[in-house]
Scaffold this motif. Sequence first.
Motif, PDB file in Angstrom:
ATOM      1  N   MET A 180       0.847  -1.181   0.000  1.00 46.54           N
ATOM      2  CA  MET A 180       0.000   0.000   0.000  1.00 46.54           C
ATOM      3  C   MET A 180       0.889   1.240   0.000  1.00 46.54           C
ATOM      4  SD  MET A 180      -2.963   1.108   2.721  1.00 46.54           S
ATOM      5  CE  MET A 180      -2.027   0.520   4.085  1.00 46.54           C
ATOM      6  N   HIS A 181       0.564   2.199  -0.853  1.00 50.31           N
ATOM      7  CA  HIS A 181       1.277   3.474  -0.904  1.00 50.31           C
ATOM      8  C   HIS A 181       0.239   4.587  -0.811  1.00 50.31           C
ATOM      9  CE1 HIS A 181       4.953   1.487  -2.301  1.00 50.31           C
ATOM     10  NE2 HIS A 181       4.166   0.764  -3.060  1.00 50.31           N
ATOM     11  N   LEU A 182      -0.020   5.068   0.385  1.00 52.13           N
ATOM     12  CA  LEU A 182      -0.979   6.142   0.590  1.00 52.13           C
ATOM     13  C   LEU A 182      -0.217   7.417   0.919  1.00 52.13           C
ATOM     14  CD1 LEU A 182      -3.597   4.290   2.813  1.00 52.13           C
ATOM     15  CD2 LEU A 182      -3.722   4.740   0.367  1.00 52.13           C
ATOM     16  N   PRO A 183      -0.257   8.426   0.041  1.00 47.99           N
ATOM     17  CA  PRO A 183       0.488   9.650   0.307  1.00 47.99           C
ATOM     18  C   PRO A 183      -0.179  10.511   1.375  1.00 47.99           C
ATOM     19  CG  PRO A 183      -0.712   9.838  -1.748  1.00 47.99           C
ATOM     20  CD  PRO A 183      -0.941   8.438  -1.244  1.00 47.99           C
ATOM     21  N   SER A 184       0.647  11.256   2.099  1.00 45.80           N
ATOM     22  CA  SER A 184       0.130  12.201   3.080  1.00 45.80           C
ATOM     23  C   SER A 184       0.479  13.605   2.611  1.00 45.80           C
ATOM     24  CB  SER A 184       0.753  11.940   4.456  1.00 45.80           C
ATOM     25  OG  SER A 184       2.097  12.355   4.455  1.00 45.80           O
ATOM     26  N   ALA A 185      -0.056  14.582   3.307  1.00 42.74           N
ATOM     27  CA  ALA A 185       0.210  15.979   2.956  1.00 42.74           C
ATOM     28  C   ALA A 185       1.688  16.315   3.099  1.00 42.74           C
ATOM     29  CB  ALA A 185      -0.625  16.900   3.831  1.00 42.74           C
ATOM     30  N   ALA A 186       2.384  15.635   3.985  1.00 42.08           N
ATOM     31  CA  ALA A 186       3.803  15.912   4.214  1.00 42.08           C
ATOM     32  C   ALA A 186       4.703  15.150   3.248  1.00 42.08           C
ATOM     33  CB  ALA A 186       4.165  15.553   5.654  1.00 42.08           C
ATOM     34  N   GLY A 187       4.117  14.417   2.310  1.00 39.41           N
ATOM     35  CA  GLY A 187       4.907  13.669   1.351  1.00 39.41           C
ATOM     36  C   GLY A 187       5.290  12.277   1.809  1.00 39.41           C
ATOM     37  N   CYS A 188       4.875  11.889   3.005  1.00 42.76           N
ATOM     38  CA  CYS A 188       5.141  10.542   3.501  1.00 42.76           C
ATOM     39  C   CYS A 188       4.139   9.566   2.892  1.00 42.76           C
ATOM     40  CB  CYS A 188       5.024  10.499   5.023  1.00 42.76           C
ATOM     41  SG  CYS A 188       6.268  11.479   5.882  1.00 42.76           S
ATOM     42  N   THR A 189       4.515   8.299   2.849  1.00 39.66           N
ATOM     43  CA  THR A 189       3.601   7.261   2.383  1.00 39.66           C
ATOM     44  C   THR A 189       3.579   6.116   3.386  1.00 39.66           C
ATOM     45  OG1 THR A 189       5.359   6.277   1.052  1.00 39.66           O
ATOM     46  CG2 THR A 189       3.859   7.768  -0.088  1.00 39.66           C
ATOM     47  N   LEU A 190       2.450   5.435   3.464  1.00 35.68           N
ATOM     48  CA  LEU A 190       2.348   4.238   4.296  1.00 35.68           C
ATOM     49  C   LEU A 190       2.672   3.036   3.429  1.00 35.68           C
ATOM     50  CD1 LEU A 190      -0.956   4.802   6.320  1.00 35.68           C
ATOM     51  CD2 LEU A 190       1.400   4.908   7.155  1.00 35.68           C
ATOM     52  N   HIS A 191       3.568   2.180   3.924  1.00 38.64           N
ATOM     53  CA  HIS A 191       3.937   0.964   3.210  1.00 38.64           C
ATOM     54  C   HIS A 191       3.639  -0.238   4.095  1.00 38.64           C
ATOM     55  CE1 HIS A 191       6.301   2.596  -0.248  1.00 38.64           C
ATOM     56  NE2 HIS A 191       6.203   3.674   0.511  1.00 38.64           N
ATOM     57  N   ASP A 192       3.078  -1.265   3.498  1.00 45.29           N
ATOM     58  CA  ASP A 192       2.817  -2.502   4.223  1.00 45.29           C
ATOM     59  C   ASP A 192       4.115  -3.228   4.515  1.00 45.29           C
ATOM     60  OD1 ASP A 192      -0.143  -3.235   2.300  1.00 45.29           O
ATOM     61  OD2 ASP A 192       0.038  -2.262   4.244  1.00 45.29           O
ATOM     62  N   ALA A 193       4.276  -3.665   5.742  1.00 46.46           N
ATOM     63  CA  ALA A 193       5.402  -4.522   6.101  1.00 46.46           C
ATOM     64  C   ALA A 193       5.055  -5.954   5.687  1.00 46.46           C
ATOM     65  CB  ALA A 193       5.649  -4.448   7.609  1.00 46.46           C
ATOM     66  N   GLY A 194       6.060  -6.805   5.643  1.00 51.70           N
ATOM     67  CA  GLY A 194       5.826  -8.222   5.400  1.00 51.70           C
ATOM     68  C   GLY A 194       5.726  -8.629   3.946  1.00 51.70           C
ATOM     69  N   HIS A 195       6.089  -7.743   3.030  1.00 56.03           N
ATOM     70  CA  HIS A 195       6.056  -8.101   1.607  1.00 56.03           C
ATOM     71  C   HIS A 195       7.456  -8.139   1.010  1.00 56.03           C
ATOM     72  CE1 HIS A 195       1.709  -8.146   1.393  1.00 56.03           C
ATOM     73  NE2 HIS A 195       1.731  -7.056   2.140  1.00 56.03           N
ATOM     74  N   THR A 196       8.258  -7.113   1.253  1.00 55.87           N
ATOM     75  CA  THR A 196       9.648  -7.119   0.801  1.00 55.87           C
ATOM     76  C   THR A 196      10.603  -6.939   1.978  1.00 55.87           C
ATOM     77  OG1 THR A 196       9.543  -4.758   0.290  1.00 55.87           O
ATOM     78  CG2 THR A 196       9.132  -6.276  -1.530  1.00 55.87           C
ATOM     79  N   TRP A 197      10.089  -6.573   3.117  1.00 52.26           N
ATOM     80  CA  TRP A 197      10.861  -6.413   4.341  1.00 52.26           C
ATOM     81  C   TRP A 197       9.923  -6.490   5.539  1.00 52.26           C
ATOM     82  CZ3 TRP A 197       8.264  -2.356   6.254  1.00 52.26           C
ATOM     83  CH2 TRP A 197       7.830  -1.355   5.383  1.00 52.26           C
ATOM     84  N   ASP A 198      10.486  -6.780   6.702  1.00 50.80           N
ATOM     85  CA  ASP A 198       9.813  -6.613   7.984  1.00 50.80           C
ATOM     86  C   ASP A 198      10.473  -5.394   8.630  1.00 50.80           C
ATOM     87  OD1 ASP A 198       8.244  -8.900   7.664  1.00 50.80           O
ATOM     88  OD2 ASP A 198       9.577 -10.167   8.865  1.00 50.80           O
ATOM     89  N   ALA A 199       9.885  -4.891   9.683  1.00 48.98           N
ATOM     90  CA  ALA A 199      10.473  -3.753  10.392  1.00 48.98           C
ATOM     91  C   ALA A 199      10.448  -4.039  11.887  1.00 48.98           C
ATOM     92  CB  ALA A 199       9.710  -2.467  10.079  1.00 48.98           C
ATOM     93  N   ILE A 200      11.394  -3.450  12.582  1.00 49.92           N
ATOM     94  CA  ILE A 200      11.454  -3.566  14.037  1.00 49.92           C
ATOM     95  C   ILE A 200      11.313  -2.167  14.616  1.00 49.92           C
ATOM     96  CG2 ILE A 200      12.809  -4.322  16.022  1.00 49.92           C
ATOM     97  CD1 ILE A 200      12.024  -6.619  14.085  1.00 49.92           C
ATOM     98  N   ARG A 201      10.271  -1.990  15.445  1.00 47.58           N
ATOM     99  CA  ARG A 201      10.009  -0.708  16.110  1.00 47.58           C
ATOM    100  C   ARG A 201      10.731  -0.730  17.448  1.00 47.58           C
ATOM    101  NH1 ARG A 201       6.498   1.690  19.852  1.00 47.58           N
ATOM    102  NH2 ARG A 201       5.705   3.704  19.189  1.00 47.58           N
ATOM    103  N   VAL A 202      11.590   0.275  17.651  1.00 42.92           N
ATOM    104  CA  VAL A 202      12.431   0.345  18.844  1.00 42.92           C
ATOM    105  C   VAL A 202      12.218   1.712  19.493  1.00 42.92           C
ATOM    106  CG1 VAL A 202      14.833   0.242  19.658  1.00 42.92           C
ATOM    107  CG2 VAL A 202      14.121  -1.145  17.701  1.00 42.92           C
TER     108      VAL A 202
END
Length: 128
Positions: free
Chosen positions: A4-26
């Motif tokens: 998913m690529h949903l743009p925001s007003a600040a130019g950021c996008t939301l990307h789904d994890a678990g398709h090409t990478w996972d992420a670790i929130r620290v």
Amino acid sequence: MPTMHLPSAAGCTLHDAGHTWDAIRVPRSVGLSSMAILGARCGAVVDDPLSPALYFFVPLGTADAWDVQNTRALTVGSTVTIPPPRRTDGPGPHWRMCPGDDRWLTDPDALRAAIADALGPAREGRKN
């Protein structure tokens, strides 16, 4: 399912994890120390001051076995806010370590060790 690529007003996008990478929130303070410990071994890192947390990108499948206390593994069903290329300051999410063609992912074992080292002194003072 496509990313998913949903743009925001600040130019950021939301990307789904678990398709090409996972992420670790620290947590941000631990993440900053972990980045310093990792040095050149650190891959891309997003700093989200609203959380406040850092997001490290790791190989797909890492989240399945991730069990590091005070961190959260993100995979399918989770999203990560991705800032525009080269945005290294806020407000809002920004790159703490910009991705490169060969520097998206952090080795999960190195990240685990860096987090343990970053938490080391705090752990010693804790009682279970």
